[in-house]
Design an enzyme around this catalytic site. Structure first.
Site, PDB file in Angstrom:
ATOM      1  N   ASP A  61       0.714  -1.230   0.181  1.00  0.00           N
ATOM      2  CA  ASP A  61       0.020   0.112  -0.146  1.00  0.00           C
ATOM      3  C   ASP A  61       0.870   1.243   0.053  1.00  0.00           C
ATOM      4  O   ASP A  61       1.900   1.421   0.946  1.00  0.00           O
ATOM      5  CB  ASP A  61      -0.709  -0.034   1.130  1.00  0.00           C
TER       6      ASP A  61
ATOM      7  N   ASP B 109      -3.964   2.297  -5.055  1.00  0.00           N
ATOM      8  CA  ASP B 109      -2.563   2.225  -4.436  1.00  0.00           C
ATOM      9  C   ASP B 109      -2.417   0.900  -3.575  1.00  0.00           C
ATOM     10  O   ASP B 109      -1.468   0.991  -2.641  1.00  0.00           O
ATOM     11  CB  ASP B 109      -2.359   3.534  -3.563  1.00  0.00           C
ATOM     12  N   GLU B 110      -3.224  -0.119  -3.678  1.00  0.00           N
ATOM     13  CA  GLU B 110      -3.170  -1.052  -2.625  1.00  0.00           C
ATOM     14  C   GLU B 110      -3.300  -2.473  -3.483  1.00  0.00           C
ATOM     15  O   GLU B 110      -3.898  -2.647  -4.437  1.00  0.00           O
ATOM     16  CB  GLU B 110      -4.062  -0.841  -1.875  1.00  0.00           C
TER      17      GLU B 110
HETATM   18  P1  TTP Z   1      -5.190   5.000   1.369  1.00  0.00           P
HETATM   19  O1  TTP Z   1      -4.280   4.097   1.174  1.00  0.00           O
HETATM   20  O2  TTP Z   1      -6.427   4.703   2.309  1.00  0.00           O
HETATM   21  O3  TTP Z   1      -4.324   6.314   2.114  1.00  0.00           O
HETATM   22  P2  TTP Z   1      -2.961   6.728   1.732  1.00  0.00           P
HETATM   23  O4  TTP Z   1      -2.430   6.088   0.611  1.00  0.00           O
HETATM   24  O5  TTP Z   1      -3.148   8.453   1.227  1.00  0.00           O
HETATM   25  O6  TTP Z   1      -2.326   6.881   2.909  1.00  0.00           O
HETATM   26  P3  TTP Z   1      -1.768   5.619   3.764  1.00  0.00           P
HETATM   27  O7  TTP Z   1      -2.058   4.354   2.774  1.00  0.00           O
HETATM   28  O8  TTP Z   1      -0.283   6.036   3.852  1.00  0.00           O
HETATM   29  O9  TTP Z   1      -2.467   5.606   4.916  1.00  0.00           O
HETATM   30  O10 TTP Z   1      -5.870   5.590  -0.036  1.00  0.00           O
HETATM   31  C1  TTP Z   1      -5.231   5.804  -1.221  1.00  0.00           C
HETATM   32  C2  TTP Z   1      -5.713   7.039  -1.894  1.00  0.00           C
HETATM   33  O11 TTP Z   1      -7.062   6.988  -2.194  1.00  0.00           O
HETATM   34  C3  TTP Z   1      -5.462   8.235  -1.110  1.00  0.00           C
HETATM   35  O12 TTP Z   1      -4.217   8.874  -1.363  1.00  0.00           O
HETATM   36  C4  TTP Z   1      -6.461   9.221  -1.802  1.00  0.00           C
HETATM   37  C5  TTP Z   1      -7.547   8.335  -1.865  1.00  0.00           C
HETATM   38  N1  TTP Z   1      -8.730   8.303  -1.036  1.00  0.00           N
HETATM   39  C6  TTP Z   1      -9.699   9.393  -1.300  1.00  0.00           C
HETATM   40  O13 TTP Z   1      -9.826  10.052  -2.234  1.00  0.00           O
HETATM   41  N2  TTP Z   1     -10.530   9.286   0.016  1.00  0.00           N
HETATM   42  C7  TTP Z   1     -10.820   8.535   1.119  1.00  0.00           C
HETATM   43  O14 TTP Z   1     -11.377   8.611   1.930  1.00  0.00           O
HETATM   44  C8  TTP Z   1      -9.600   7.508   1.107  1.00  0.00           C
HETATM   45  C9  TTP Z   1      -9.528   6.599   2.425  1.00  0.00           C
HETATM   46  C10 TTP Z   1      -8.481   7.424   0.335  1.00  0.00           C
HETATM   47 MG    MG Z   2      -2.032   4.000   0.714  1.00  0.00          MG
END
Ligand code: TTP
Ligand code: MG
Length: 389
Positions: A10, A104-105
């Site tokens: 991720d 992203d995961e």
């Molecule tokens: P995440 O992987 O949940 O968050 P992140 O990558 O920003 O941070 P981390 O993994 O380090 O905790 O989500 C990936 C992307 O998806 C995030 O950069 C932006 C988008 N997203 C939204 O637009 N709204 C949301 O509520 C969430 C959770 C994510």
């Molecule tokens: Mg992330």
């Protein structure tokens, strides 16, 4: 059985990290990615901004209050999707079995790959290095015998995490964690578990199968097995998904066509919401109806261009429904949008109709903030017998 190794990867603060990479003046700064309007919500925040308590799905106003020095950036989804593809290309060099969970995961099955490397532990390290070198971005990775543990491992290591959980460490790795980490344990279940005296996963590990079954029905299995780190779900490589649908079976047949239409609106809203969340739209709308006892029919319509708005889906589903025999009792309703394609922005048959787009955007923001169940257009009332999902 051969040892399984599942990796969960991720990206850290994905949207914010891409912006910081592309605009050096943002590096080391509290960057908050969010919609244009003050009524918008935060998509994500850089780790510098998270120190101020800024989180995904928080209203922009709240983020502004917590972090007035934050630098607010409008998201550029099309760009993030491109970066995501680049990362996926790298994933493919590490395993043929990749299941993307979001932009992203991903889960990757790397069982047996240790033969290609000095040890299996090298895989997440090399993957992180390649992502860093080729995209300038940081990924967190978790490697474990199954999906459940791998996902927790990559989460716990963030940011720039790399956590490997060996099979013999699984029980002790999970034991101190709060039971909310178990998939499927929502607020309500957590409350019940706390009342029963459970607070960590370790507490649940100590409970017998029978004890859990006394209090929980289908959830007991999940609690029992996941708390012990037993999860045999396979990594399901993404065949390009062709459709997205939602159906509900009613414990009491729907006899009133108005009530059925309300349900169709609810299902359309849910499908539309999920499409928009993953940035896709589709051109074929399908209605599925099962009459009591067991006659199922489907009716579809294909548009010239793809749609994703609740209104568009619902209007079509309703018109398909109106052509059917509305006097029969209904046991199941389903709404599916097919012929999916990814798109970077919102598309609409009502392209001109700014109001529909605006309203959808606002509702989506509210859903992100308060959860999916909270609102819907036109005051849809969920029938009393609609099953809990
Ligand atoms: P995440 O992987 O949940 O968050 P992140 O990558 O920003 O941070 P981390 O993994 O380090 O905790 O989500 C990936 C992307 O998806 C995030 O950069 C932006 C988008 N997203 C939204 O637009 N709204 C949301 O509520 C969430 C959770 C994510
Ligand atoms: Mg992330």
């Amino acid at each position: 059985m051969a040892e399984r190794w599942i990796m969960h990867v991720d990206m850290d603060a994905f949207y914010a990290a891409v912006e910081q990479r592309d605009r050096p003046e943002l590096r080391g700064k509290p960057v908050i990615i969010g919609g244009l309007s003050q009524r918008g919500v935060v998509s994500t925040a850089s780790y510098e901004a998270r120190k101020f308590g800024v989180r995904s799905a928080m209203p922009i106003n709240e983020a502004l209050r917590r972090c007035p020095q934050g630098i607010f950036v409008v998201p550029n989804h099309a760009h993030y999707v491109k970066v995501s593809r680049q990362i996926q290309e790298i994933f493919h060099d590490f395993s043929p079995a990749i299941e993307m969970l979001s932009v992203d995961e991903a889960f990757m099955d790397v069982s047996g790959m240790e033969k290609l490397y000095r040890s299996v532990a090298q895989i997440p390290w090399l993957l992180k290095e390649r992502i860093r070198k080729e995209t300038g971005l940081i990924a967190s990775a978790g490697l474990a015998p199954n999906k459940f543990v791998a996902k927790i491992a990559s989460d716990l290591g963030k940011p720039d995490g790399l956590l490997i959980v060996q099979p013999k460490e699984v029980l002790s790795f999970l034991a101190p964690l709060p039971l909310e980490r178990i998939w499927g344990v929502g607020k309500k279940t957590a409350e019940i578990l706390h009342e029963l005296g459970f607070s960590t996963i370790g507490d649940i590990q100590k409970a017998s199968y029978e004890e859990l079954h006394k209090y929980f029905d289908s959830l007991a299995d999940r609690l029992y097995y996941l708390s012990r780190g037993e999860d045999d779900r396979l990594v399901e490589p993404d065949l390009v998904r062709k459709s997205l649908g939602k159906e509900t079976t009613y414990s009491e047949d729907l006899m009133d066509p108005i009530e059925a239409e309300r349900e169709l609106l609810r299902l359309s809203q849910e499908v539309g919401w999920r499409l928009r969340r993953e940035g896709s739209s589709g051109s074929t709308v399908t209605l599925k109806v099962r009459y009591a006892p067991f006659v199922t029919i489907s009716r579809s319509h294909t548009f010239a261009s793809p749609i994703s708005l609740d209104e568009e889906i619902f209007e079509e589903v309703r018109s398909l429904f109106c052509k059917l025999d509305r006097k029969k009792d209904i046991r199941l309703l389903g709404v599916t949008v097919g012929n999916l394609e990814e798109n970077s922005g919102q598309r609409s048959l009502f392209q001109e109709d700014e109001a529909v787009m605006k309203r959808t955007e606002t509702l989506d923001h509210l859903k992100l903030k308060f959860g999916e169940g909270i609102i819907s257009r036109g005051g849809v009332i969920t029938p009393k017998n609609a099953p809990e999902e």
